[in-house]
Every structure is written in structure tokens, then in C-alpha cells.
Design a protein around this motif. Sequence first.
Motif, PDB file in Angstrom:
ATOM      1  N   TRP A 145       0.831  -1.206   0.000  1.00 15.96           N
ATOM      2  CA  TRP A 145       0.000   0.000   0.000  1.00 15.96           C
ATOM      3  C   TRP A 145       0.862   1.251   0.000  1.00 15.96           C
ATOM      4  CZ3 TRP A 145      -4.754  -0.933  -1.285  1.00 15.96           C
ATOM      5  CH2 TRP A 145      -5.353  -2.140  -0.922  1.00 15.96           C
ATOM      6  N   GLN A 146       0.513   2.179  -0.877  1.00 19.35           N
ATOM      7  CA  GLN A 146       1.140   3.503  -0.960  1.00 19.35           C
ATOM      8  C   GLN A 146       2.652   3.448  -1.084  1.00 19.35           C
ATOM      9  OE1 GLN A 146      -0.653   5.441   2.460  1.00 19.35           O
ATOM     10  NE2 GLN A 146      -2.401   6.062   1.206  1.00 19.35           N
ATOM     11  N   LYS A 147       3.123   2.390  -1.755  1.00 21.42           N
ATOM     12  CA  LYS A 147       4.554   2.306  -2.059  1.00 21.42           C
ATOM     13  C   LYS A 147       4.703   2.522  -3.556  1.00 21.42           C
ATOM     14  CE  LYS A 147       6.565  -1.001   1.189  1.00 21.42           C
ATOM     15  NZ  LYS A 147       7.034  -2.399   1.202  1.00 21.42           N
ATOM     16  N   HIS A 204      -4.634   5.723  -8.908  1.00 20.01           N
ATOM     17  CA  HIS A 204      -5.522   5.622  -7.744  1.00 20.01           C
ATOM     18  C   HIS A 204      -5.116   4.459  -6.848  1.00 20.01           C
ATOM     19  CE1 HIS A 204      -8.744   8.595  -8.297  1.00 20.01           C
ATOM     20  NE2 HIS A 204      -8.302   8.571  -9.534  1.00 20.01           N
ATOM     21  N   MET A 235      -2.161   3.159  -6.612  1.00 19.51           N
ATOM     22  CA  MET A 235      -0.883   3.446  -5.949  1.00 19.51           C
ATOM     23  C   MET A 235      -1.068   4.311  -4.718  1.00 19.51           C
ATOM     24  SD  MET A 235       1.508   4.375  -9.208  1.00 19.51           S
ATOM     25  CE  MET A 235       1.418   3.389 -10.697  1.00 19.51           C
ATOM     26  N   GLU A 236      -2.112   5.167  -4.765  1.00 21.67           N
ATOM     27  CA  GLU A 236      -2.325   6.103  -3.659  1.00 21.67           C
ATOM     28  C   GLU A 236      -3.406   5.630  -2.693  1.00 21.67           C
ATOM     29  OE1 GLU A 236      -3.275   9.558  -5.956  1.00 21.67           O
ATOM     30  OE2 GLU A 236      -1.226   9.733  -6.745  1.00 21.67           O
ATOM     31  N   ALA A 237      -4.012   4.483  -2.989  1.00 17.83           N
ATOM     32  CA  ALA A 237      -5.170   4.024  -2.199  1.00 17.83           C
ATOM     33  C   ALA A 237      -4.766   3.723  -0.756  1.00 17.83           C
ATOM     34  CB  ALA A 237      -5.758   2.775  -2.836  1.00 17.83           C
ATOM     35  N   PRO A 238      -5.662   4.071   0.207  1.00 18.49           N
ATOM     36  CA  PRO A 238      -5.369   3.735   1.599  1.00 18.49           C
ATOM     37  C   PRO A 238      -5.373   2.227   1.833  1.00 18.49           C
ATOM     38  CG  PRO A 238      -7.506   4.850   1.394  1.00 18.49           C
ATOM     39  CD  PRO A 238      -6.921   4.791   0.027  1.00 18.49           C
ATOM     40  N   GLU A 239      -4.603   1.810   2.816  1.00 21.08           N
ATOM     41  CA  GLU A 239      -4.443   0.389   3.116  1.00 21.08           C
ATOM     42  C   GLU A 239      -5.796  -0.314   3.250  1.00 21.08           C
ATOM     43  OE1 GLU A 239      -1.541  -0.318   6.043  1.00 21.08           O
ATOM     44  OE2 GLU A 239      -1.903  -2.468   6.111  1.00 21.08           O
ATOM     45  N   SER A 270      -8.143  -0.725   1.051  1.00 18.63           N
ATOM     46  CA  SER A 270      -9.299  -0.165   0.343  1.00 18.63           C
ATOM     47  C   SER A 270      -9.669  -0.961  -0.906  1.00 18.63           C
ATOM     48  CB  SER A 270      -9.027   1.290  -0.028  1.00 18.63           C
ATOM     49  OG  SER A 270      -7.886   1.375  -0.850  1.00 18.63           O
ATOM     50  N   HIS A 296       0.608  11.365 -14.123  1.00 19.09           N
ATOM     51  CA  HIS A 296       0.164  12.034 -12.894  1.00 19.09           C
ATOM     52  C   HIS A 296       0.149  13.551 -13.072  1.00 19.09           C
ATOM     53  CE1 HIS A 296       0.689  13.770  -8.840  1.00 19.09           C
ATOM     54  NE2 HIS A 296      -0.123  12.795  -8.476  1.00 19.09           N
TER      55      HIS A 296
END
Length: 345
Positions: free
Chosen positions: A9-11, A43, A45-49, A51, A331
Amino acid sequence: MRAFQLTGWQKPPELREISIPEPGPGEVLLKIGGAGACHSDLHLMEAPEGSASVTFPFTLGHENAGWVERLGPGAAGYAVGDPVLVYGPWGCGRCLNCRTGMENYCENEGVERPGGLGRNGGMANYLVVPSTRFLIPIGNLDPRDAAPLSDAALTSYHAVKRSLHLLGAGSTAVVIGAGGLGQMAIQLLRALSGATTIVAVDTAPDKLATAKRMGADEALLSGEDAVRRIKDMTLGQGANLVLDMVGIDPTLKMAARVARSLGHVTIVGLGGGALPVNFFNLPHECSVTAPYWGSIPELAEVVSLAQAGKIKMLVEHFPLDRAAEAYHLLHDGKIGGRAVILPNG
Ligand SMILES: [Zn+2]
Ligand SMILES: [Zn+2]
């Protein structure tokens, strides 16, 4: 082989060395020609853990085309080297929606994660496709250029086709956002409805110039003037179809303002904005919908349009080791059409 993977997540995604997968029973191993980079990847890549239901690590790339490399046991109907497009939303194949080709609306969602959106996708030298029913032959089209047909074009095609009955003589269709998907929507409107007047709206003058080239009758800088102009053009009635390819608060607000009674507002963009829907906020009996991708038969129709030269995606090619750069450009809004990663050169 090398694969561009999300590892958590978010890496930020990274290029990793993994083994070439074996196609199991009924499966097909493809040598990837092109894998499109899509906004929905950003989306993810940026999604909260937690989700989305994904299993890390997995290879990105849900917009794929390539050549049949090897058939798994029992898979038939294709020969090694056949150029094919991959239908992306992999459903169960058994529920009612899947049986009509709408695997994008599989009733057993979660049984099969689409490749590139939770399990291994096409930003690697090879991809295992779970069934030959997800392959569409592309004949003389080059997989390196055809990849975006499977998402950017299919998603736009479905969004246009479902509203075609509104687009007869004297009708108006507005496309908000003239990036890659918007440009495709304009071409599809032109190809499928010769009668409708197409209006493109964007904040960037260069995208409006492209929209004109793609077949838009009018190209308007977004703002109050654009709203007024659309109202004037439609004798105060508004547009029959408004496609919001952006989906943020201001574009949704504009979509509601320029639509007409009995019209359609179709939200394609993943901007995540909100549109209040109530008795006062929209023209009467105007439908608001947010479709997802398209069906297998629709993808075959999209391929036919591309083969006939009626639609053409603007693509920018990137080698696999520049995949991260392609996403950065995407992006920052610096990809004019669609960025396509070429894992095999
Ligand atoms: Zn996508
Ligand atoms: Zn299903």
C-alpha cells in the motif's frame, strides 16, 4: 523476466525480476506487445491500506495486447504468434451478467481479480490470461498501439453506446475533459452518431485543438462562457448526453448545469467528486450514472472500428525500464493520449 510491480500500500511501484509464469489448464501465456498506463493505476498506488482486495506483490497493467506464446492444457482456438487484445475485467464466466459478455459486472465480484488490478497484469514480458474467452483477435493491428483499445476505448465506447438512442438529429453531446479518454469518446461519438453535435470542454487549449481534430464541432474552454454557449446552442434546453471524463466537483457541477430533461449525465472520470442528486439539482428525469469498463462483445466492436480506421488512439511508447517515468508524466497531466509500456521493445 522483468515485471513492474506494486509491492504494498502507498509504495511506489518497482521493476522486479520474477519467473515466467506457466499457463495452467485453459489458460494462455501471452508475450506482451503493449500495456497501457491508466489513471486508475495511480488511484491504486495512492489508495489507503485495505481499500481494495489485492494481493501484493502484483504486476501493474490492465490494458494489454500481445501475441499468443503458449496455450495451457485444454486451451484451444489460437495459434502461437496470434496477435490479440486482452479483455480486462475477468469475471466468473458463469453468472448471468458474465454469460451475456458483461464480465465487468460479474455478480461474483472478487472471485477473479482483473490482471493488473489485484493480480499480475501486463507490465512484464509475459502475462497469463485465465481463459481464451478474454482474447479478442486483432488481425493487422499492432499490439503496441492497440493495447489502449481494451480500456480507454472500451470504457468510452460503452459510455457512448448506452446513450445512442438520445443522439439523433438535432441532438448535442458534451464531452468534459479532452485527455486520452475524452479524445476517444469524441471519435466514438463521431463514428456512431453522424447526426449529433459534439462539444468538447477542457481547461487546456492544446487539448481543445486535439478535440477539434478528433471530430468535435465545438471546443470550449471550461468556465461560465462554456455553460452559456452550450445553453445557447441548444436553445436553452441543454445537452442530451454529457460525458464527464474528469469527475471532480467542478466538472460534475457543470455536467448537471448543461444537461437537459430526459438527458444522461455519465460519469467516466475517477476524480472522486460528488454530485448532489435531488429534485432541484438536475433537469427533470435526467439520469446520472457511473459505468465501469464495457462488455466482451463491445470490445469486439471497438476492434472493428479500429480496423476500419474510424478510431485511433494517440499513444506514447515507453520501454519497461521507463514505466515509473510514464506514470509520473501521467500524474502531472503530461501525457497527450495514452502512455503504453513496451516490455519486449
Ligand atoms: Zn483503466
Ligand atoms: Zn460472473
